[in-house]
Design a protein around this motif. Structure first.
Motif, mmCIF file in Angstrom:
data_model
loop_
_atom_site.group_PDB
_atom_site.id
_atom_site.type_symbol
_atom_site.label_atom_id
_atom_site.label_comp_id
_atom_site.label_asym_id
_atom_site.label_seq_id
_atom_site.Cartn_x
_atom_site.Cartn_y
_atom_site.Cartn_z
ATOM 1 N N CYS A 1 -15.846 -36.146 -16.107
ATOM 2 C CA CYS A 1 -17.128 -35.944 -15.435
ATOM 3 C C CYS A 1 -17.424 -37.175 -14.585
ATOM 4 O O CYS A 1 -17.146 -38.302 -14.993
ATOM 5 N N MET A 2 -17.981 -36.974 -13.393
ATOM 6 C CA MET A 2 -18.278 -38.070 -12.477
ATOM 7 C C MET A 2 -19.692 -38.602 -12.625
ATOM 8 O O MET A 2 -20.134 -39.416 -11.821
ATOM 9 N N PHE A 3 -20.414 -38.122 -13.630
ATOM 10 C CA PHE A 3 -21.757 -38.614 -13.923
ATOM 11 C C PHE A 3 -21.733 -39.549 -15.124
ATOM 12 O O PHE A 3 -20.932 -39.384 -16.049
ATOM 13 N N ALA A 4 -22.674 -40.500 -15.136
ATOM 14 C CA ALA A 4 -22.940 -41.318 -16.315
ATOM 15 C C ALA A 4 -24.451 -41.379 -16.485
ATOM 16 O O ALA A 4 -25.172 -41.759 -15.554
ATOM 17 N N ASN A 5 -24.929 -40.967 -17.655
ATOM 18 C CA ASN A 5 -26.363 -40.981 -17.956
ATOM 19 C C ASN A 5 -26.645 -42.116 -18.924
ATOM 20 O O ASN A 5 -26.101 -42.146 -20.031
ATOM 21 N N ILE A 6 -27.491 -43.056 -18.502
ATOM 22 C CA ILE A 6 -27.745 -44.259 -19.302
ATOM 23 C C ILE A 6 -29.240 -44.353 -19.613
ATOM 24 O O ILE A 6 -30.088 -44.166 -18.723
ATOM 25 N N ARG A 7 -29.545 -44.660 -20.867
ATOM 26 C CA ARG A 7 -30.949 -44.792 -21.270
ATOM 27 C C ARG A 7 -31.525 -46.112 -20.762
ATOM 28 O O ARG A 7 -30.886 -47.160 -20.855
ATOM 29 N N LEU A 8 -32.723 -46.049 -20.215
ATOM 30 C CA LEU A 8 -33.414 -47.251 -19.791
ATOM 31 C C LEU A 8 -34.182 -47.851 -20.977
ATOM 32 O O LEU A 8 -34.583 -47.118 -21.886
ATOM 33 N N PRO A 9 -34.396 -49.166 -20.980
ATOM 34 C CA PRO A 9 -35.172 -49.788 -22.063
ATOM 35 C C PRO A 9 -36.666 -49.535 -21.889
ATOM 36 O O PRO A 9 -37.465 -50.456 -21.696
ATOM 37 N N VAL A 10 -37.029 -48.263 -21.942
ATOM 38 C CA VAL A 10 -38.421 -47.822 -21.837
ATOM 39 C C VAL A 10 -38.645 -46.793 -22.941
ATOM 40 O O VAL A 10 -37.886 -45.826 -23.058
ATOM 41 N N THR A 11 -39.655 -46.989 -23.751
ATOM 42 C CA THR A 11 -39.950 -46.083 -24.860
ATOM 43 C C THR A 11 -41.217 -45.291 -24.560
ATOM 44 O O THR A 11 -42.218 -45.854 -24.111
ATOM 45 N N ILE A 12 -41.158 -43.973 -24.796
ATOM 46 C CA ILE A 12 -42.305 -43.096 -24.587
ATOM 47 C C ILE A 12 -42.951 -42.818 -25.941
ATOM 48 O O ILE A 12 -42.273 -42.422 -26.891
ATOM 49 N N VAL A 13 -44.258 -43.051 -26.043
ATOM 50 C CA VAL A 13 -44.979 -42.828 -27.290
ATOM 51 C C VAL A 13 -46.092 -41.816 -27.035
ATOM 52 O O VAL A 13 -46.470 -41.559 -25.897
#
Length: 437
Positions: free
Chosen positions: A331-343
């Motif tokens: 796959c040519m995509f990479a999904n990376i989590r940002l250091p942002v938390t949703i509460v």
């Protein structure tokens, strides 16, 4: 490789998957086609163009492993999916099944059909990361539950690679499941041709499939393959919009369904269809300059995998993947989590880690802040989206990118996350409100 494309000197192209792009060689070829067309507009339209269109179809058919007369070219995937759905005859109790990750225009199309036909849409919630087995089982249980409730699942829509997040979908297994359960399969393969190996399409036997040539194949925007196998061409009675190729049912009987299907899309109203006939130039560039389809895939898969890991390392987070590790490879995509938390909205306390903290009702405004700063300050673009309690970004790997470009993107995102933590996005909103006051 970047110098072979048409990017502005300061632009960082990290989001190829949204609109695609194409090299200067293809741009120049298209410009020559436009000049040739204008030189003898009527002769070109009626005599030259049909031959070039047939050549394009013949060249792209092997990338799907199908017959030339099983494919036609349309302007975009939305047109292709609308063409199929609006040719089907729906009855009371019919259902179109689709996952929550489907492209927004597909949802709108189904909602529109609900206004004018008896069909109803049925959405299944999929929250990544999930296992392939879970996805297949979700489709199965939903189809069986609908049938038990007296409904008929007429058609199921699903991706080969979804967009948000950009991950592989077990589309081959879903096609097989649909065939077992008597459901027509409509494969939204927008991210397929030029991205993954699709030469087994005929073996998989989807009922209908659309794939964008302009996303990953280096063809100008406005060129999409619509695949309808010979066995299903009788479903397609008109193009969208209905145009010169249409014949009434009586006249249609004198022509084979194969001939009618191809003729139907040969001349659909008047528009600039030069993207359709740039396919030879795009494939020539991919073969002669890039080393062919397999070489392009291997380079981009490796960059997406290694680059995604590097970005996650720099952000101190993770790359989206399931336990069976089927979402990322090939796959040519990479999904990376940002250091942002949703509460939750009612919770305003800081989380005991270094993440920026935002509430659920602030998500859309924070996403808008990120998009705006990427475009207006950093001269780049990345897709950002929320999944559950986190914000993720999607990088696109391409031959004109390398690891240092992914690292540059990671540094920019780190800075934006620091600014979110500092509350700059709120200050930005206040400045806009003050200016409007």
């Amino acid at each position: 490789m970047r110098q072979l494309f048409n990017f502005a000197p300061t632009y960082m192209p990290l989001n190829h998957g949204s609109f695609g792009t194409y090299p200067t060689a293809v741009l120049e070829y298209r410009q020559q086609l436009l000049r040739d067309w204008e030189a003898r507009e009527c002769i070109y339209a009626k005599w030259t163009y049909p031959k070039l269109l047939k050549e394009s179809r013949a060249l792209i058919a092997p990338l799907l492993g199908v017959d030339t007369d099983e494919i036609v070219l349309v302007p975009n995937a939305t047109t292709g999916i609308n063409t199929v759905l609006r040719n089907l005859v729906f009855e009371a109790g019919d259902v179109v099944l689709f996952p929550s990750t489907t492209y927004s225009a597909n949802l709108k199309t189904i909602q529109s059909l609900e206004e004018t036909t008896p069909v109803r849409g049925h959405q299944m919630s999929i929250v990544y990361p999930v296992e392939d087995d879970q996805v297949v089982e979700l489709f199965r249980t939903n189809i069986e539950a609908l049938v038990k409730d007296g409904k008929r699942v007429r058609v199921a829509i699903f991706d080969t690679i979804s967009s948000r997040p950009g991950v592989r979908v077990p589309w081959e297994r879903l096609v097989s499941l649909c065939r077992q359960l008597g459901v027509l399969s409509m494969v939204d393969a927008a991210h397929a041709v030029g991205h993954i190996d699709m030469t087994h399409t005929r073996v998989v036997k989807p009922d209908f499939l659309v794939s964008n040539c302009y996303k990953w194949l280096y063809v100008p925007r406005g060129c999409v393959v619509l695949y309808v196998p010979f066995a299903n061409q009788h479903f397609i009675k008109t193009s969208l919009p209905t145009s010169n190729g249409y014949l009434d049912p009586k006249a249609r009987k004198a022509m084979s369904s194969r001939e009618y299907f191809v003729n139907l899309f040969a001349e659909v109203s008047t528009s600039d269809t030069t993207p359709f006939i740039t396919i030879p130039a795009a494939l020539q560039f991919r073969n002669n300059v890039c080393g062919g389809e397999a070489a392009i895939r291997e380079y981009c898969y490796r960059l997406a995998f290694d680059g995604g890991n590097r970005v996650a390392e720099m952000l101190g987070t993770e790359v989206l993947e399931n336990t069976q590790r089927t979402l990322r490879p090939r796959c040519m995509f990479a999904n990376i989590r940002l250091p942002v938390t949703i509460v939750p909205a009612e919770r305003g306390v800081q989380h005991p880690n270094d993440n920026a903290i935002i509430t659920e009702d602030e998500v859309e405004r924070v996403l808008a802040f990120i998009y705006t700063k990427l475009a207006t300050e950093l001269d780049t673009s990345l897709m950002v989206f929320a999944i559950a309690q986190s914000i993720w970004t999607r990088f696109s790997a391409q031959i004109y990118l390398e690891m240092s470009d992914f690292e540059w993107g990671a540094r920019m995102l780190l800075n934006l996350c620091e600014r979110i933590r500092a509350g700059e996005w709120k200050e930005e909103e206040d400045r806009v409100l003050d200016a409007l006051a």
